[in-house]
Enzyme design. Structure first.
Site, PDB file in Angstrom:
ATOM      1  N   GLY A  43       0.816  -1.218   0.000  1.00 44.48           N
ATOM      2  CA  GLY A  43       0.000   0.000   0.000  1.00 44.48           C
ATOM      3  C   GLY A  43       0.845   1.262   0.000  1.00 44.48           C
ATOM      4  O   GLY A  43       0.565   2.231  -0.716  1.00 44.48           O
ATOM      5  N   CYS A  44       1.913   1.266   0.795  1.00 47.31           N
ATOM      6  CA  CYS A  44       2.772   2.445   0.891  1.00 47.31           C
ATOM      7  C   CYS A  44       3.513   2.692  -0.418  1.00 47.31           C
ATOM      8  O   CYS A  44       3.756   3.842  -0.803  1.00 47.31           O
ATOM      9  CB  CYS A  44       3.764   2.278   2.038  1.00 47.31           C
ATOM     10  SG  CYS A  44       2.945   2.128   3.646  1.00 47.31           S
ATOM     11  N   THR A  45       3.860   1.621  -1.119  1.00 46.81           N
ATOM     12  CA  THR A  45       4.526   1.767  -2.415  1.00 46.81           C
ATOM     13  C   THR A  45       3.573   2.377  -3.431  1.00 46.81           C
ATOM     14  O   THR A  45       3.933   3.319  -4.153  1.00 46.81           O
ATOM     15  CB  THR A  45       5.037   0.398  -2.907  1.00 46.81           C
ATOM     16  OG1 THR A  45       5.980  -0.116  -1.956  1.00 46.81           O
ATOM     17  CG2 THR A  45       5.706   0.529  -4.269  1.00 46.81           C
ATOM     18  N   ALA A  48       3.101   6.103  -2.664  1.00 51.03           N
ATOM     19  CA  ALA A  48       4.268   6.909  -3.042  1.00 51.03           C
ATOM     20  C   ALA A  48       4.382   7.037  -4.553  1.00 51.03           C
ATOM     21  O   ALA A  48       4.727   8.111  -5.083  1.00 51.03           O
ATOM     22  CB  ALA A  48       5.534   6.282  -2.466  1.00 51.03           C
TER      23      ALA A  48
END
Length: 202
Positions: A43-45, A48
């Site tokens: 999710g964080c990738t 970003a």
């Protein structure tokens, strides 16, 4: 957590290129400050990458984007280089900014209560007041929603939900009662309805 209208706390955090970054570095700019749990997780990738892809559009709207997590500067560099990210990543291992913005605390993961970073985004105006605040962010489509708010200005703390409401409104005029109008679309399959409008339960 901070809300719209609150004064945005300043901070000084090291970025992925090793320089200290604070709100004071962006006079006259809108700052999109987003908190995320961990580098190089799915999710964080995606988040970003989405913000990185929209950086030029944010810049055109007079905004900069800063991502914050507890990861070290070195981990940020690896994350940045692995995915060719353009967004500036800030390291907050002591949780100073997380706590100041209310982006760390109890949350639910896989049905369990845990304590950790709460995926949150704050749109901070040039006057250094929070214009919009998001908590418990859903990643997909989030960067686009934030960009729309930055472009549109305004002061609501919660973004509008575009698709479902808009679709319902555009579908409403096509009730069977409107079938007799001269400009009815050529979709005859949808014409088997009574003469009075049917209200659909949601």
């Amino acid at each position: 957590m901070l809300n719209a209208g609150d004064r945005a706390p300043d901070f000084s955090l090291d970025s992925d290129d090793g320089k200290a970054v604070s709100l004071a570095d962006f006079p006259g700019k809108t700052v999109v400050l987003y908190f995320y749990p961990k580098d190089d997780t799915p999710g964080c990738t995606r988040e970003a990458q989405a913000f990185s892809a929209a950086l030029e559009a944010f810049a055109d709207a007079g905004a900069v984007v800063l991502g914050v997590s507890r990861d070290s500067v070195e981990r940020h560099r690896k994350f940045r280089d692995k995915y060719d990210l353009g967004v500036t990543l800030l390291s907050d291992p002591e949780l100073a900014a997380h706590n100041a913005y209310g982006a760390y605390g109890e949350k639910t993961m896989y049905g369990k209560k845990v304590t950790g970073a709460i995926r949150s985004t704050f749109i901070i105006g040039p006057d250094r007041k929070v214009k919009h605040a998001f908590s418990g962010v859903k990643v997909d489509g989030h960067a686009d929603a934030v960009l729309a708010l930055v472009r549109g200005g305004g002061g609501a703390s919660t973004p509008p939900t575009p698709t479902k409401g808009a679709a319902a409104k555009s579908a409403a005029p096509r009730s069977p009662a409107a079938k007799s109008a001269a400009k009815a679309p050529a979709k005859k399959a949808a014409v088997k309805a009574p003469a009075k409008p049917v209200t659909r339960s949601r």
